[in-house]
Design an enzyme around this catalytic site. Structure first.
Site, PDB file in Angstrom:
ATOM      1  N   CYS A  35       0.823  -1.216   0.000  1.00  0.00           N
ATOM      2  CA  CYS A  35       0.000   0.000   0.000  1.00  0.00           C
ATOM      3  C   CYS A  35       0.852   1.259   0.000  1.00  0.00           C
ATOM      4  CB  CYS A  35      -0.918   0.001   1.213  1.00  0.00           C
ATOM      5  SG  CYS A  35      -2.029  -1.390   1.213  1.00  0.00           S
TER       6      CYS A  35
ATOM      7  N   HIS B  47      -2.557   6.489   4.749  1.00  0.00           N
ATOM      8  CA  HIS B  47      -3.124   5.327   4.066  1.00  0.00           C
ATOM      9  C   HIS B  47      -4.361   4.887   4.843  1.00  0.00           C
ATOM     10  CE1 HIS B  47      -3.829   1.565   2.280  1.00  0.00           C
ATOM     11  NE2 HIS B  47      -3.272   0.823   3.220  1.00  0.00           N
TER      12      HIS B  47
ATOM     13  N   ASN C  12     -10.182  -0.080   2.141  1.00  0.00           N
ATOM     14  CA  ASN C  12      -8.746  -0.004   1.844  1.00  0.00           C
ATOM     15  C   ASN C  12      -8.531  -0.308   0.368  1.00  0.00           C
ATOM     16  OD1 ASN C  12      -6.012  -0.401   1.573  1.00  0.00           O
ATOM     17  ND2 ASN C  12      -5.791  -1.757   3.341  1.00  0.00           N
TER      18      ASN C  12
HETATM   19  N1  ACO Z   1     -16.581 -10.031  11.511  1.00  0.00           N
HETATM   20  C1  ACO Z   1     -16.754 -10.523  12.750  1.00  0.00           C
HETATM   21  N2  ACO Z   1     -15.762 -11.011  13.496  1.00  0.00           N
HETATM   22  C2  ACO Z   1     -14.534 -11.023  12.943  1.00  0.00           C
HETATM   23  C3  ACO Z   1     -14.278 -10.540  11.637  1.00  0.00           C
HETATM   24  C4  ACO Z   1     -15.378 -10.032  10.920  1.00  0.00           C
HETATM   25  N3  ACO Z   1     -15.248  -9.533   9.679  1.00  0.00           N
HETATM   26  N4  ACO Z   1     -12.963 -10.675  11.381  1.00  0.00           N
HETATM   27  C5  ACO Z   1     -12.402 -11.223  12.467  1.00  0.00           C
HETATM   28  N5  ACO Z   1     -13.341 -11.430  13.416  1.00  0.00           N
HETATM   29  C6  ACO Z   1     -13.168 -11.996  14.744  1.00  0.00           C
HETATM   30  C7  ACO Z   1     -11.936 -12.853  14.885  1.00  0.00           C
HETATM   31  O1  ACO Z   1     -12.183 -14.163  14.432  1.00  0.00           O
HETATM   32  C8  ACO Z   1     -11.694 -12.772  16.367  1.00  0.00           C
HETATM   33  O2  ACO Z   1     -12.558 -13.683  16.995  1.00  0.00           O
HETATM   34  P1  ACO Z   1     -12.052 -14.544  18.248  1.00  0.00           P
HETATM   35  O3  ACO Z   1     -11.695 -13.545  19.315  1.00  0.00           O
HETATM   36  O4  ACO Z   1     -13.245 -15.383  18.580  1.00  0.00           O
HETATM   37  O5  ACO Z   1     -10.874 -15.317  17.747  1.00  0.00           O
HETATM   38  C9  ACO Z   1     -12.140 -11.370  16.753  1.00  0.00           C
HETATM   39  O6  ACO Z   1     -12.982 -10.936  15.674  1.00  0.00           O
HETATM   40  C10 ACO Z   1     -10.994 -10.393  16.931  1.00  0.00           C
HETATM   41  O7  ACO Z   1     -10.123 -10.515  15.815  1.00  0.00           O
HETATM   42  P2  ACO Z   1      -8.837  -9.615  15.691  1.00  0.00           P
HETATM   43  O8  ACO Z   1      -8.133  -9.983  14.422  1.00  0.00           O
HETATM   44  O9  ACO Z   1      -8.067  -9.634  16.960  1.00  0.00           O
HETATM   45  O10 ACO Z   1      -9.523  -8.168  15.548  1.00  0.00           O
HETATM   46  P3  ACO Z   1      -8.831  -6.783  15.443  1.00  0.00           P
HETATM   47  O11 ACO Z   1      -9.375  -5.874  16.464  1.00  0.00           O
HETATM   48  O12 ACO Z   1      -7.335  -6.894  15.331  1.00  0.00           O
HETATM   49  O13 ACO Z   1      -9.366  -6.253  14.045  1.00  0.00           O
HETATM   50  C11 ACO Z   1      -8.598  -6.065  11.777  1.00  0.00           C
HETATM   51  C12 ACO Z   1      -9.110  -6.991  12.868  1.00  0.00           C
HETATM   52  C13 ACO Z   1      -9.688  -5.055  11.422  1.00  0.00           C
HETATM   53  C14 ACO Z   1      -8.252  -6.914  10.570  1.00  0.00           C
HETATM   54  C15 ACO Z   1      -7.329  -5.325  12.289  1.00  0.00           C
HETATM   55  O14 ACO Z   1      -6.432  -6.219  12.891  1.00  0.00           O
HETATM   56  C16 ACO Z   1      -6.594  -4.579  11.204  1.00  0.00           C
HETATM   57  O15 ACO Z   1      -7.111  -3.661  10.612  1.00  0.00           O
HETATM   58  N6  ACO Z   1      -5.316  -4.947  10.958  1.00  0.00           N
HETATM   59  C17 ACO Z   1      -4.491  -4.304   9.962  1.00  0.00           C
HETATM   60  C18 ACO Z   1      -4.904  -4.800   8.623  1.00  0.00           C
HETATM   61  C19 ACO Z   1      -4.368  -3.940   7.511  1.00  0.00           C
HETATM   62  O16 ACO Z   1      -4.190  -2.774   7.677  1.00  0.00           O
HETATM   63  N7  ACO Z   1      -4.182  -4.570   6.343  1.00  0.00           N
HETATM   64  C20 ACO Z   1      -3.810  -3.902   5.174  1.00  0.00           C
HETATM   65  C21 ACO Z   1      -2.368  -3.557   5.140  1.00  0.00           C
HETATM   66  S1  ACO Z   1      -2.021  -2.508   3.871  1.00  0.00           S
HETATM   67  C22 ACO Z   1      -1.680  -3.342   2.389  1.00  0.00           C
HETATM   68  O17 ACO Z   1      -0.555  -3.394   1.944  1.00  0.00           O
HETATM   69  C23 ACO Z   1      -2.789  -4.015   1.628  1.00  0.00           C
END
Ligand code: ACO
Length: 326
Positions: free
Chosen positions: A113, A253, A283
């Site tokens: 990204c 970003h 994103n």
């Molecule tokens: N809906 C409902 N529940 C979900 C979902 C969803 N879409 N996705 C995950 N969960 C659940 C998980 O299974 C987990 O459940 P559990 O506790 O029973 O195991 C719980 O929600 C918490 O999951 P986490 O991954 O800890 O949630 P977090 O608060 O970290 O949020 C997220 C997840 C939004 C993906 C976050 O970690 C994030 O944004 N990370 C960075 C991702 C990013 O920026 N990626 C792009 C990089 S840039 C590029 O180059 C493309």
């Protein structure tokens, strides 16, 4: 003093909207979870027959129109993309052909990204070498075609779109003031697409195992992203002898509102000066920053002399910052 300046912007997002309510019917998720965890309410998704260069072409044409220039005036087309039309040739060559930029040299940047910051950095250097040059720097992505629509941890986050900026050399103090690029390849497993390359060439097995889709350790990446955005923003400010309070707008970003808020807090940057459009587009990877720039430019938000801080992070992992005097 001649500086590379952004003289026009353009962007394009496909018309089809995919809302959180739509996603509730596809995977086990909820509007409440997606909105509170990421800040995203909806994203744009292309139809089956649209390629990344089609989005980039529309963004480039709208920037050319704003500048009152024709495609034949362009010397370079540089596209940041992680979702190219094909492995080769590069997406910039498709865009070159579609807009008819006969004398332009085209090539792509694949740096997650952060790729748009890389394209801006290269445009800056090409123009410092010859201020007459006109460079189209783009971020263009169709993330929906590398998304695993059964993986709720990733499919709710990404969207499609393209943004473009057109730069040339201009006398004065407006323009790109600095760019700062970093990477740490030891963290590659936080976000990757394993299938299709030389490590795992396409085969029935790679398709069966869904290896042509994004794999992400979201929670770990979250922490790396916050630190990277904060550190590169601080580095960009210090390099230019500035404080947070000197900056008019930050365009980060757009991966997750909570990442942006945590990074802004770390450097004491007020959220009122941070531009956010993640709610509407999700994103769009390397396209988030140029789409935001175009929205701000067209709405009249940006005034000559405004100091704008750009910062990004992505797969690699990579991260980068830039400072622009509008
Ligand atoms: N809906 C409902 N529940 C979900 C979902 C969803 N879409 N996705 C995950 N969960 C659940 C998980 O299974 C987990 O459940 P559990 O506790 O029973 O195991 C719980 O929600 C918490 O999951 P986490 O991954 O800890 O949630 P977090 O608060 O970290 O949020 C997220 C997840 C939004 C993906 C976050 O970690 C994030 O944004 N990370 C960075 C991702 C990013 O920026 N990626 C792009 C990089 S840039 C590029 O180059 C493309």
């Amino acid at each position: 003093m001649i500086k590379p300046r952004i003289i026009a912007t353009g962007s394009y997002v496909p018309p089809k909207v995919l809302t959180n309510a739509d996603l509730e019917k596809m995977v086990d998720t909820s509007d409440e979870w997606i909105t509170s965890r990421s800040g995203i309410r909806e994203r744009r998704i292309v139809e089956r027959d649209v390629a990344t260069s089609d989005l980039g072409t529309q963004a480039a044409l709208s920037a050319l129109e704003m500048a009152g220039l024709s495609a034949g005036d362009l010397d370079f087309i540089i596209t940041g993309t992680n979702s190219p039309d094909m492995f080769f040739p590069c997406t910039s060559c498709f865009i070159q052909s579609k807009i008819g930029a006969k004398k332009a040299a085209g090539f792509d940047i694949l740096a997650g990204c952060t790729s748009f910051i890389h394209t801006l950095s290269l445009a800056d250097k090409f123009i410092r070498e010859d201020p007459q040059r006109k460079v189209m720097a783009l971020g263009a992505e169709i993330m929906s075609k590398v998304t695993d629509w059964k993986d709720r941890g990733t499919c709710v986050l990404f969207g499609d779109g393209a943004g473009a900026v057109l730069l040339t050399g201009e006398e004065g103090d407006r323009g790109v003031l600095s760019t700062h690029l970093h990477s740490d390849g030891s963290l590659w497993e936080l976000l990757y697409m394993p299938g299709g390359g030389s490590a795992n060439p396409s085969s029935h097995e790679t398709v069966d195992k869904n290896m042509h889709c994004i794999k992400m350790a979201g929670n770990q990446l979250f922490k790396v992203a916050v630190r990277a955005l904060a550190e590169v923003s601080q580095e960009t400010l210090e390099f230019n002898g500035l404080k947070s309070s000197d900056i008019d707008y930050m365009i980060p970003h757009q991966a997750n509102t909570r990442i942006i808020e945590a990074a802004a807090k770390m450097i004491n940057f007020p959220m009122e000066k941070v531009y956010l459009n993640i709610e509407r587009f999700g994103n769009t990877s390397s396209a988030t920053i140029p789409i935001a720039l175009d929205e701000m430019n067209r709405s009249g938000m940006l005034k000559p002399g405004n100091l704008i801080l750009l910062c990004s992070f992505g797969t690699g992992v990579t991260w980068g910052g830039a400072l622009i005097r509008w």
